[in-house]
Scaffold this motif. Structure first.
Motif, PDB file in Angstrom:
ATOM      1  N   GLN A 105      -0.242  -9.880  -5.731  1.00 27.90           N
ATOM      2  CA  GLN A 105      -1.613 -10.372  -5.543  1.00 27.90           C
ATOM      3  C   GLN A 105      -1.884 -10.966  -4.155  1.00 27.90           C
ATOM      4  O   GLN A 105      -1.004 -11.509  -3.514  1.00 27.90           O
ATOM      5  N   ASN A 106      -3.151 -10.882  -3.748  1.00 29.28           N
ATOM      6  CA  ASN A 106      -3.656 -11.672  -2.620  1.00 29.28           C
ATOM      7  C   ASN A 106      -3.944 -13.072  -3.143  1.00 29.28           C
ATOM      8  O   ASN A 106      -4.142 -13.258  -4.335  1.00 29.28           O
ATOM      9  N   GLY A 107      -4.042 -14.031  -2.225  1.00 27.52           N
ATOM     10  CA  GLY A 107      -4.408 -15.383  -2.643  1.00 27.52           C
ATOM     11  C   GLY A 107      -3.207 -16.131  -3.208  1.00 27.52           C
ATOM     12  O   GLY A 107      -2.071 -15.661  -3.130  1.00 27.52           O
ATOM     13  N   GLN A 185       0.609 -16.492   5.306  1.00 32.66           N
ATOM     14  CA  GLN A 185       0.101 -15.684   6.432  1.00 32.66           C
ATOM     15  C   GLN A 185      -0.972 -14.707   5.963  1.00 32.66           C
ATOM     16  O   GLN A 185      -1.975 -14.493   6.628  1.00 32.66           O
ATOM     17  N   LYS A 186      -0.768 -14.153   4.772  1.00 36.65           N
ATOM     18  CA  LYS A 186      -1.791 -13.239   4.231  1.00 36.65           C
ATOM     19  C   LYS A 186      -3.023 -14.043   3.813  1.00 36.65           C
ATOM     20  O   LYS A 186      -4.159 -13.589   3.980  1.00 36.65           O
ATOM     21  N   LEU A 187      -2.775 -15.263   3.300  1.00 38.33           N
ATOM     22  CA  LEU A 187      -3.901 -16.124   2.898  1.00 38.33           C
ATOM     23  C   LEU A 187      -4.815 -16.404   4.095  1.00 38.33           C
ATOM     24  O   LEU A 187      -6.041 -16.379   3.980  1.00 38.33           O
ATOM     25  N   ILE A 188      -4.213 -16.662   5.249  1.00 40.37           N
ATOM     26  CA  ILE A 188      -4.998 -16.958   6.457  1.00 40.37           C
ATOM     27  C   ILE A 188      -5.895 -15.759   6.792  1.00 40.37           C
ATOM     28  O   ILE A 188      -7.093 -15.899   7.048  1.00 40.37           O
ATOM     29  N   VAL A 189      -5.297 -14.573   6.760  1.00 40.22           N
ATOM     30  CA  VAL A 189      -6.080 -13.359   7.075  1.00 40.22           C
ATOM     31  C   VAL A 189      -7.219 -13.200   6.067  1.00 40.22           C
ATOM     32  O   VAL A 189      -8.384 -13.007   6.430  1.00 40.22           O
ATOM     33  N   ASN A 190      -6.887 -13.315   4.772  1.00 37.44           N
ATOM     34  CA  ASN A 190      -7.926 -13.110   3.749  1.00 37.44           C
ATOM     35  C   ASN A 190      -9.009 -14.188   3.807  1.00 37.44           C
ATOM     36  O   ASN A 190     -10.187 -13.899   3.565  1.00 37.44           O
ATOM     37  N   ALA A 191      -8.617 -15.425   4.145  1.00 37.07           N
ATOM     38  CA  ALA A 191      -9.627 -16.497   4.238  1.00 37.07           C
ATOM     39  C   ALA A 191     -10.587 -16.230   5.396  1.00 37.07           C
ATOM     40  O   ALA A 191     -11.781 -16.496   5.304  1.00 37.07           O
ATOM     41  N   CYS A 192     -10.047 -15.684   6.500  1.00 35.56           N
ATOM     42  CA  CYS A 192     -10.897 -15.420   7.677  1.00 35.56           C
ATOM     43  C   CYS A 192     -11.788 -14.190   7.470  1.00 35.56           C
ATOM     44  O   CYS A 192     -12.947 -14.193   7.879  1.00 35.56           O
ATOM     45  N   VAL A 193     -11.220 -13.163   6.851  1.00 36.43           N
ATOM     46  CA  VAL A 193     -11.930 -11.870   6.802  1.00 36.43           C
ATOM     47  C   VAL A 193     -12.820 -11.721   5.561  1.00 36.43           C
ATOM     48  O   VAL A 193     -13.993 -11.340   5.659  1.00 36.43           O
ATOM     49  N   ASN A 194     -12.265 -12.013   4.374  1.00 35.42           N
ATOM     50  CA  ASN A 194     -12.931 -11.573   3.142  1.00 35.42           C
ATOM     51  C   ASN A 194     -14.291 -12.223   2.869  1.00 35.42           C
ATOM     52  O   ASN A 194     -15.281 -11.510   2.670  1.00 35.42           O
ATOM     53  N   PRO A 195     -14.379 -13.581   2.873  1.00 33.09           N
ATOM     54  CA  PRO A 195     -15.687 -14.163   2.524  1.00 33.09           C
ATOM     55  C   PRO A 195     -16.779 -13.842   3.542  1.00 33.09           C
ATOM     56  O   PRO A 195     -17.913 -13.562   3.164  1.00 33.09           O
ATOM     57  N   LYS A 203     -18.393  -4.356   7.859  1.00 35.29           N
ATOM     58  CA  LYS A 203     -17.010  -3.856   7.882  1.00 35.29           C
ATOM     59  C   LYS A 203     -16.122  -4.867   8.624  1.00 35.29           C
ATOM     60  O   LYS A 203     -16.617  -5.638   9.468  1.00 35.29           O
ATOM     61  N   ASN A 204     -14.819  -4.803   8.379  1.00 33.16           N
ATOM     62  CA  ASN A 204     -13.893  -5.763   9.006  1.00 33.16           C
ATOM     63  C   ASN A 204     -13.977  -5.751  10.529  1.00 33.16           C
ATOM     64  O   ASN A 204     -13.891  -6.799  11.178  1.00 33.16           O
ATOM     65  N   GLY A 205     -14.180  -4.575  11.133  1.00 35.57           N
ATOM     66  CA  GLY A 205     -14.180  -4.463  12.588  1.00 35.57           C
ATOM     67  C   GLY A 205     -15.300  -5.247  13.253  1.00 35.57           C
ATOM     68  O   GLY A 205     -15.154  -5.751  14.381  1.00 35.57           O
ATOM     69  N   ASP A 242      -6.086  -8.744  15.136  1.00 38.37           N
ATOM     70  CA  ASP A 242      -5.414  -7.453  15.077  1.00 38.37           C
ATOM     71  C   ASP A 242      -5.659  -6.753  13.726  1.00 38.37           C
ATOM     72  O   ASP A 242      -5.925  -5.545  13.676  1.00 38.37           O
ATOM     73  N   VAL A 243      -5.592  -7.539  12.638  1.00 37.17           N
ATOM     74  CA  VAL A 243      -5.853  -6.955  11.307  1.00 37.17           C
ATOM     75  C   VAL A 243      -7.290  -6.428  11.261  1.00 37.17           C
ATOM     76  O   VAL A 243      -7.556  -5.331  10.753  1.00 37.17           O
ATOM     77  N   CYS A 244      -8.233  -7.200  11.855  1.00 38.44           N
ATOM     78  CA  CYS A 244      -9.640  -6.743  11.868  1.00 38.44           C
ATOM     79  C   CYS A 244      -9.757  -5.412  12.614  1.00 38.44           C
ATOM     80  O   CYS A 244     -10.481  -4.507  12.182  1.00 38.44           O
ATOM     81  N   LYS A 246      -7.271  -3.177  13.155  1.00 44.75           N
ATOM     82  CA  LYS A 246      -6.548  -2.092  12.463  1.00 44.75           C
ATOM     83  C   LYS A 246      -7.298  -1.624  11.223  1.00 44.75           C
ATOM     84  O   LYS A 246      -7.126  -0.500  10.766  1.00 44.75           O
ATOM     85  N   THR A 247      -8.084  -2.533  10.621  1.00 41.04           N
ATOM     86  CA  THR A 247      -8.831  -2.151   9.405  1.00 41.04           C
ATOM     87  C   THR A 247     -10.338  -2.124   9.723  1.00 41.04           C
ATOM     88  O   THR A 247     -11.168  -2.366   8.840  1.00 41.04           O
ATOM     89  N   ALA A 248     -10.646  -1.817  10.998  1.00 46.22           N
ATOM     90  CA  ALA A 248     -12.042  -1.906  11.469  1.00 46.22           C
ATOM     91  C   ALA A 248     -13.027  -1.127  10.602  1.00 46.22           C
ATOM     92  O   ALA A 248     -14.149  -1.567  10.365  1.00 46.22           O
ATOM     93  N   ASN A 250     -12.679  -0.462   7.439  1.00 47.86           N
ATOM     94  CA  ASN A 250     -12.573  -0.782   6.001  1.00 47.86           C
ATOM     95  C   ASN A 250     -13.586  -1.838   5.589  1.00 47.86           C
ATOM     96  O   ASN A 250     -13.962  -2.701   6.385  1.00 47.86           O
ATOM     97  N   TYR A 251     -13.955  -1.786   4.322  1.00 44.21           N
ATOM     98  CA  TYR A 251     -14.694  -2.883   3.714  1.00 44.21           C
ATOM     99  C   TYR A 251     -13.667  -3.758   3.013  1.00 44.21           C
ATOM    100  O   TYR A 251     -12.769  -3.239   2.343  1.00 44.21           O
ATOM    101  N   SER A 252     -13.762  -5.068   3.165  1.00 44.99           N
ATOM    102  CA  SER A 252     -12.763  -5.942   2.539  1.00 44.99           C
ATOM    103  C   SER A 252     -12.859  -5.833   1.011  1.00 44.99           C
ATOM    104  O   SER A 252     -13.900  -5.444   0.465  1.00 44.99           O
ATOM    105  N   SER A 253     -11.769  -6.222   0.336  1.00 44.64           N
ATOM    106  CA  SER A 253     -11.766  -6.126  -1.129  1.00 44.64           C
ATOM    107  C   SER A 253     -12.846  -7.032  -1.720  1.00 44.64           C
ATOM    108  O   SER A 253     -13.417  -6.725  -2.765  1.00 44.64           O
ATOM    109  N   MET A 254     -13.150  -8.145  -1.023  1.00 43.72           N
ATOM    110  CA  MET A 254     -14.171  -9.056  -1.569  1.00 43.72           C
ATOM    111  C   MET A 254     -15.565  -8.429  -1.496  1.00 43.72           C
ATOM    112  O   MET A 254     -16.366  -8.527  -2.429  1.00 43.72           O
TER     113      MET A 254
END
Ligand SMILES: NC(=O)C1=CN([C@@H]2O[C@H](COP(=O)(O)OP(=O)(O)OC[C@H]3O[C@@H](n4cnc5c(N)ncnc54)[C@H](OP(=O)(O)O)[C@@H]3O)[C@@H](O)[C@H]2O)C=CC1
Ligand SMILES: CC(C)(CO)C(=O)C(=O)O
Length: 306
Positions: A105-107, A185-195, A203-205, A242-244, A246-248, A250-254
């Motif tokens: 899981q994420n989170g 580390q994944k939590l940080i990425v998801n907190a910044c990108v998803n909401p 899109k993430n990019g 960088d994640v943004c 690389k997944t430019a 993509n739509y985030s899962s949220m």
């Protein structure tokens, strides 16, 4: 070794596909009878690089078909974070003897359950791939990434055995000694990108291409760093950007959960951070705003303003 995967959505189908292709025998447990029927008939189809399609045969059953008092050598949980508690409670009621469990899981919601588990071997992993369920038997592998994993307790090494035999095939796997680091580390990425992508419907990019978005993301990042007391701020900020990139596309899962009227993982990501700030007597303003914003979108009441 009896390997069971519970959760036949994007990640459950993706992982089942690659492990089956590598020669492992997997039982995939679905939530719905109709999906089990379709999977047994058609197998899992994976689409990669826009149009390359491959399929593997699978053995699918519903979760309800699990026999009481049975045993599972290795259970891989591929449900959403808020669905984990319910699944574990059902397994417990059925007295299923689980020898090893791997969480995908994420989170952080599932980490709050780790101390209650009576399973000798426990590991957590984060999936850096992008996957989208196109229908009940087809998954799009949209972003090729890594699976990072770590032991919470090692037991007899069944998970290590499985993952060390499953490298390549578009599924790079890496191990980290500290499970909390992997998840944070994944939590940080998801907190910044998803909401933010969920609220702005982008899109993430866009988060790195648009200066306004970038500065909003930096405000979120600052609060998260303070709560987690994270030391390598510059490296982490570069990683988030960088994640943004690389997944430019993509739509985030949220954003996708909101689009399809599904419950999001906001509580497991931002809710967890807000609770931690409260425990540490830290004042945060941006994260509660994001939490309320996503919950507002989740429970949106349609109608005219007047
Ligand atoms: N998709 C992605 O690209 C990524 C996802 N992740 C993480 O992976 C995890 C799984 O995500 P994802 O695969 O996208 O989620 P999905 O919503 O696509 O899949 C969840 C699956 O679990 C099933 N399910 C729900 N409740 C139960 C239950 N009680 N018993 C059995 N099955 C159940 C659902 O059934 P039903 O079909 O009926 O809905 C669905 O098939 C999440 O934590 C996510 O954040 C991480 C990185 C990338
Ligand atoms: C890495 C990222 C942000 C990719 O979209 C993701 O994990 C998600 O969407 O949940």
């Amino acid at each position: 070794m009896r390997i069971v995967i519970i959760g036949s959505g994007s990640i459950g189908m993706l992982v089942t596909f690659y492990l089956t292709k590598k020669g492992h025998r997997i039982s995939l447990l679905t939530n719905r009878q109709e999906q089990a029927r379709v999977l047994n008939e058609k197998g899992i189809h994976l689409i990669i690089h826009d149009n390359e399609r491959e399929s593997v045969k699978v053995s699918a059953d519903t979760f309800k078909d699990l026999q009481a008092n049975g045993s599972i050598d290795l259970l891989i949980l591929a449900v959403k974070s808020h669905q984990v508690k319910d699944v574990l409670a059902k397994l417990n009621q059925l007295h299923i003897n689980i020898r090893a469990i791997l969480f995908l899981q994420n989170g952080m919601a599932h980490t709050e359950l780790l101390s209650t588990l009576e399973i000798p071997e426990v590991a957590v992993a984060v999936v850096e791939h992008g996957a989208i369920r196109e229908n009940d038997f087809t998954v799009l592998h949209t972003g090729i990434g890594r699976l990072k994993w770590s032991y919470v307790c090692e037991g007899q090494g069944r998970i290590k055995d499985l993952l060390s035999k499953s490298t390549q095939l578009h599924f790079d796997i890496s191990y980290d000694m500290q499970w909390i680091n992997v998840l944070e580390q994944k939590l940080i990425v998801n907190a910044c990108v998803n909401p933010l992508t969920g609220l702005l419907d982008i899109k993430n990019g866009e988060l790195v291409k648009n200066d306004y978005c970038l500065s909003m993301m930096k405000m979120i990042f600052k609060e998260v760093m303070m709560i987690l007391n994270f030391k390598q701020e510059n490296d982490m900020w570069n990683h988030v950007k960088d994640v943004c990139l690389k997944t430019a596309e993509n739509y985030s899962s949220m954003l996708l959960d909101l689009k399809y009227n599904r419950k999001t993982e906001i509580d497991s990501i931002i809710g967890y951070l807000v609770r931690r700030a409260k425990e540490q007597n830290q004042e945060v303003t941006i994260l509660p705003f994001l939490l309320q914003g996503i919950l507002a979108k989740e429970t949106k009441v349609e109608g005219n303003v007047d």
